[in-house]
Design a protein around this motif. Sequence first.
Motif, PDB file in Angstrom:
ATOM      1  N   HIS A  81       0.965  -1.213   0.192  1.00 51.17           N
ATOM      2  CA  HIS A  81       0.397   0.212  -0.242  1.00 51.17           C
ATOM      3  C   HIS A  81       0.997   1.639   0.167  1.00 51.17           C
ATOM      4  O   HIS A  81       0.366   1.973   0.430  1.00 51.17           O
ATOM      5  N   VAL A  91      -5.981   0.410   1.909  1.00 55.94           N
ATOM      6  CA  VAL A  91      -4.989   1.166   1.117  1.00 55.94           C
ATOM      7  C   VAL A  91      -4.706   2.212   2.474  1.00 55.94           C
ATOM      8  O   VAL A  91      -4.348   2.300   3.548  1.00 55.94           O
ATOM      9  N   ARG A  92      -3.941   2.742   2.359  1.00 57.10           N
ATOM     10  CA  ARG A  92      -3.036   3.430   3.358  1.00 57.10           C
ATOM     11  C   ARG A  92      -3.194   5.181   3.820  1.00 57.10           C
ATOM     12  O   ARG A  92      -3.425   5.651   2.606  1.00 57.10           O
ATOM     13  N   GLY A 132      -4.492   0.594  -6.423  1.00 61.47           N
ATOM     14  CA  GLY A 132      -4.072  -0.374  -5.513  1.00 61.47           C
ATOM     15  C   GLY A 132      -4.616  -1.531  -5.530  1.00 61.47           C
ATOM     16  O   GLY A 132      -4.076  -2.426  -6.187  1.00 61.47           O
ATOM     17  N   GLN A 183     -10.273   4.868  -3.766  1.00 59.11           N
ATOM     18  CA  GLN A 183      -8.675   4.726  -2.888  1.00 59.11           C
ATOM     19  C   GLN A 183      -8.352   5.714  -2.277  1.00 59.11           C
ATOM     20  O   GLN A 183      -7.241   5.697  -1.842  1.00 59.11           O
ATOM     21  N   LEU A 221      -0.622   3.116  -5.580  1.00 55.77           N
ATOM     22  CA  LEU A 221      -1.874   2.512  -6.116  1.00 55.77           C
ATOM     23  C   LEU A 221      -1.325   2.191  -7.642  1.00 55.77           C
ATOM     24  O   LEU A 221      -2.467   0.615  -7.701  1.00 55.77           O
ATOM     25  N   ILE A 231      -2.609   1.317   7.756  1.00 52.33           N
ATOM     26  CA  ILE A 231      -3.464   0.758   6.569  1.00 52.33           C
ATOM     27  C   ILE A 231      -4.484   1.232   7.114  1.00 52.33           C
ATOM     28  O   ILE A 231      -5.321   0.710   8.395  1.00 52.33           O
TER      29      ILE A 231
END
Length: 503
Positions: free
Chosen positions: A163, A274-275, A431, A292, A166, A282
Amino acid sequence: MSGTSRLADLPPCGGDARQGRGGCLPARDDLSEHDLERVETVTRPTSDFSKAEQFEAMSAGATTTIAPIERKVFQQFSANLPFKEEQNFKLGKALFEKLWVSAPSSTQASDGLGPLYNARACESCHPRDGRGRPPEGADATSTVYRLARPPRDEAERRMIAAHRALNFPDPVYGAQLQDSAVPGLAAEGRLKVSYREEAVPLADGEIVHLRKPHYAITDLGYGPMDPMTSVSPRVAPPMIGLGLIEMIHEADLLVKADPDDRDGDKISGRPALVRDRDSGAIALGRFGWKAQNPTIRQQAADAFAVDIGISTPAFDSGHGDCTGAQDVCLELPTGVQARLGPVEAPDPVLGLVTFYSANLAVPARRKASFPQTLQGKQLFYEAGCPACHTPKYVTRRDAPHKELAFQLIWPYSDFLLHDMGDGLADGQQVGIASGREWRTPPLWGLGLTKTVSGHTFLLHDGRARNFTEAILWHGGEAENARTAFAAMSKDDRHALLSFLESL
């Protein structure tokens, strides 16, 4: 994200865990046992279609606006917003509508546009906070072309798996095609779309014509694009209800996920992990066509940077989406003012726009108790649509803004990624989302698209001209629901569409 970063890491059943479609999940940690039982009862899918459900007309709980249904109805603030917060909402609205100009400018509080950009204001893409439209002639303001290439080697694949990325932008044109530029600089190119009509017969003999789009980029200003770069058009979605979506508890979304289709219903649903750039952790993606972004703040920062070319504390990119291959662009001045800090839109700009976006109210339902609406609702359920378009949730009790806390809301989405088949595939990985997967969009406010936006174009690229076409484009995991709709009588289809119109 409450206790987990991957579905594979979830605890075994027992203790505080609960059984979900894809395995065992943590229970909500914001509720007492008594409140959890109440929430599970009130959010249980209905089986009684003889009348509207209790509170169903109030789509967003106490935040629901009952303002008159007219073209500005999506621009109302949450009905329960404290009076002391109305000023912040109005300041955020002014910044959302603000037109940015190129630097240097005598208007130092507004310069920094671009140098390459798609729009000069957030409002340009989301007119009246509503849905954008596909390109028409030279006007493509509310549609963007996302650019990305797949990973080239194991190191890049590991970046996506961790992550840390993307996908990877085009080496010349970056993450998005910019069709506008400040004076003296060439735009990157122009969006072009053409359509081919495809006839789709329904079971009762009616023929529906779907528009199959073909996308192209003309007038490339900086040489050829990488042959591996994919191009994905995205129409700006409506802005209502975002703060409530952010306040849905992760456990209530994860419980719907079934990535391995353990229950065999041919509907998987994957959480977009996702980050979160602010925390580094996360998190669960909720916003954007491929989920996203995990927060409204991150979504807004991305739009400032990539769509408008304005840097913020959450995305410090004074030259926007300019790349190392665009020397002239990188040599142009930015709108950074030393006295204001290192970015073009310093605090509190991003915070106010985020607050405004989080508190745009969802309008009340229309005709929720009408017999035809109720008949359509039953058909919606029988076709299997709620398997992805989850009707209702109760938001977190511990929401930081109490007006968004513990509200019964009706967004009609599971906010998960689903394979929608070849017809809607864009071929672009974002991602963990594949080129065939899209986040289930919420349906609240759907019936007001014409009123607010002046059109009825739907789906991620606006190809569908009405509800019927949008449904018939569904494939993949939604194929059974699409087939059920196509097999209905004309009267039943009309009833189902009336239900959608009421949302």
